[in-house]
Design an enzyme around this catalytic site. Structure first.
Site, PDB file in Angstrom:
ATOM      1  N   LYS A  30       0.857  -1.184   0.000  1.00  0.00           N
ATOM      2  CA  LYS A  30       0.000   0.000   0.000  1.00  0.00           C
ATOM      3  C   LYS A  30       0.886   1.225   0.000  1.00  0.00           C
ATOM      4  O   LYS A  30       2.008   1.185   0.513  1.00  0.00           O
ATOM      5  CB  LYS A  30      -0.889   0.032   1.245  1.00  0.00           C
TER       6      LYS A  30
HETATM    7  N1  GLU Z   1      -7.195  -0.042  -3.345  1.00  0.00           N
HETATM    8  C1  GLU Z   1      -7.916  -1.237  -3.675  1.00  0.00           C
HETATM    9  C2  GLU Z   1      -7.998  -2.161  -2.477  1.00  0.00           C
HETATM   10  O1  GLU Z   1      -7.871  -1.748  -1.369  1.00  0.00           O
HETATM   11  C3  GLU Z   1      -7.420  -1.910  -4.933  1.00  0.00           C
HETATM   12  C4  GLU Z   1      -6.001  -2.365  -4.909  1.00  0.00           C
HETATM   13  C5  GLU Z   1      -5.495  -2.846  -6.260  1.00  0.00           C
HETATM   14  O2  GLU Z   1      -6.263  -2.938  -7.205  1.00  0.00           O
HETATM   15  O3  GLU Z   1      -4.313  -3.130  -6.324  1.00  0.00           O
HETATM   16  O4  GLU Z   1      -8.255  -3.323  -2.605  1.00  0.00           O
END
Ligand code: GLU
Length: 420
Positions: free
Chosen positions: A110
């Site tokens: 993240k």
């Molecule tokens: N931000 C989204 C999540 O928390 C998508 C992450 C992604 O597609 O890599 O799952």
């Protein structure tokens, strides 16, 4: 975070508590617990922004890569004023479990910048995004770590990231990010994938618990990338969506909100507030409203020790990451409120991100139908796995989902072995 004094509260405290309970259930040793509790790699960067008026402000940015055992790290990039390292660590860990649970070949990551995007012009956001991308460029890439949108970022952000990374390498690298515009190699169906998944999982959970679509009411917290289309898909499926909220306020209609019209209103005015034909209500009241299904689809930590005992819904579908604190989780369990965890309920986004990455590698675009069918198939498999595991071991859906995920990550880790 140090292993000897981990945080006990906030998103990381919640994520670590979930992990600790899972380790105990699976009977893993302390070494494995430490491996899974700590991120493999963390980067903190300063992101200087030259504002449109010429002044400079330096923001803090982060990228945390929690795990690589099953493949490259994967996860969104968040722009929000309160982003900090511990929050990003928690979100990265949840990505590892999410990817493992829905069986996409990724670890978890993240990113975040502690910036309020609404306070900035489009040009300023572009500069921040490009500078951040160039700072983290050494640790991202299609085989290393693949960012995607999250709160406060969107497909334009991803286009800037791809362009910056490509410029640094001297050639176009489509697979470095997902959630791009379709015209730049994005996948059809990606923008609505998380919401489609939330609705698909909600409908399966309702059916499993004997709730008929046309007799069921729902409230959705958040009217952004996840909540808005989740409310629409649920309403289209026959669920009465009585209330929705955004950061500015909440609206209520006992017989159901017209979500398509509400969407148009929010587009025009910037908020759900003032929607004609609906009553205004307090945003905090939405969580304890008399509805059958509650969908928190905004931010983490909204269901707490203070409000969990007042939740009237029979079922909570976690559209957001980490909306339920550990204390609230225990209260909801005690009260037999069914909680479908984030790592399952909102996994549709990362599943279609995976499809986007696959399409970039194939240099071939799938149809929207193909994307949606494969998305629902994967979610259905994951849902069935969780239901079966929960039944066999007498666990909540969260405990079962986390156990399945941790077991898969651990299996990959053990098969690879520890280097050196
Ligand atoms: N931000 C989204 C999540 O928390 C998508 C992450 C992604 O597609 O890599 O799952």
């Amino acid at each position: 975070m140090t292993w000897s004094s981990p945080p006990t509260h906030g998103p990381l405290g919640d994520a670590l508590a979930q992990l600790a309970a899972t380790i105990e259930h699976l009977g893993y040793d302390d070494g494995m617990h430490q491996m899974l509790a700590t991120a493999r790699r963390e980067m903190q960067v300063s992101v200087p922004l030259r504002r449109d008026d010429g002044s400079v402000f330096v923001y803090s940015g982060y990228r945390v890569q929690h795990n690589f055992s099953r493949g490259p790290a994967k996860g969104g990039l968040r722009f929000a004023a309160n982003v900090d390292l511990d929050e990003v660590r928690a979100l990265a860990m949840w990505m590892t479990w999410k990817c493992a649970l829905v069986d996409v070949p990724y670890g978890g990551a993240k990113g975040g910048i502690a910036i309020e995007p609404r306070d900035h012009s489009e040009r300023e956001l572009e500069r921040v995004t490009r500078r951040y991308t160039s700072e983290i460029a050494p640790i991202i890439g299609p085989e290393v770590d693949i960012p995607a949108p999250d709160i406060g970022t969107n497909e334009q952000t991803m286009a800037w990231m791809m362009d910056t990374y490509s410029a640094l390498l001297g050639h176009t690298v489509q697979g470095v990010v997902t959630g791009k515009p379709v015209s730049l190699g994005g996948s059809r169906g990606r923008t609505t994938a998380t919401s489609r998944g939330v609705a698909h999982i909600a409908l399966m959970a309702m059916a499993a618990h004997g709730m008929r679509r046309d007799g069921t009411s729902a409230a959705v917290q958040g009217f952004g990338k996840v909540g808005r289309d989740a409310a629409r898909f649920l309403a289209d499926a026959g669920v009465t969506v009585r209330a929705v909220s955004d950061v500015d306020g909440a609206v209520y209609a006992h017989d159901g909100l017209d979500i398509a019209r509400l969407g148009a209103h929010a587009e025009r005015t910037g908020s759900v507030v003032g929607f004609p034909g609906a009553e205004a209500m307090d945003t905090t009241g939405l969580l304890t409203l008399e509805v059958d299904v509650l969908v928190p689809a905004a931010v983490e930590g909204v269901l707490t020790a203070d409000n969990a005992s007042h939740v009237q819904a029979r079922m909570v579908i976690e559209g957001a990451n980490g909306p339920t604190t550990q204390e609230a989780d225990a209260i909801l369990m005690e009260r037999d409120v069914v909680v479908v965890p984030d790592i399952l309920a909102n996994a549709g986004g990362v599943i279609v991100s995976y499809f986007e990455w696959v399409q970039a590698h194939q240099a071939y675009q799938w149809s929207e139908r193909e994307v949606n069918d494969r998305l629902e198939e994967r979610l259905t498999t994951a849902w069935n796995d969780v239901v079966e595991y929960a039944g066999t071991h007498t666990l909540t859906y969260r405990q079962a989902a986390t156990a399945l995920a941790v077991r898969r990550v651990t299996q990959a880790h053990r098969q690879r072995g520890l280097y050196p």
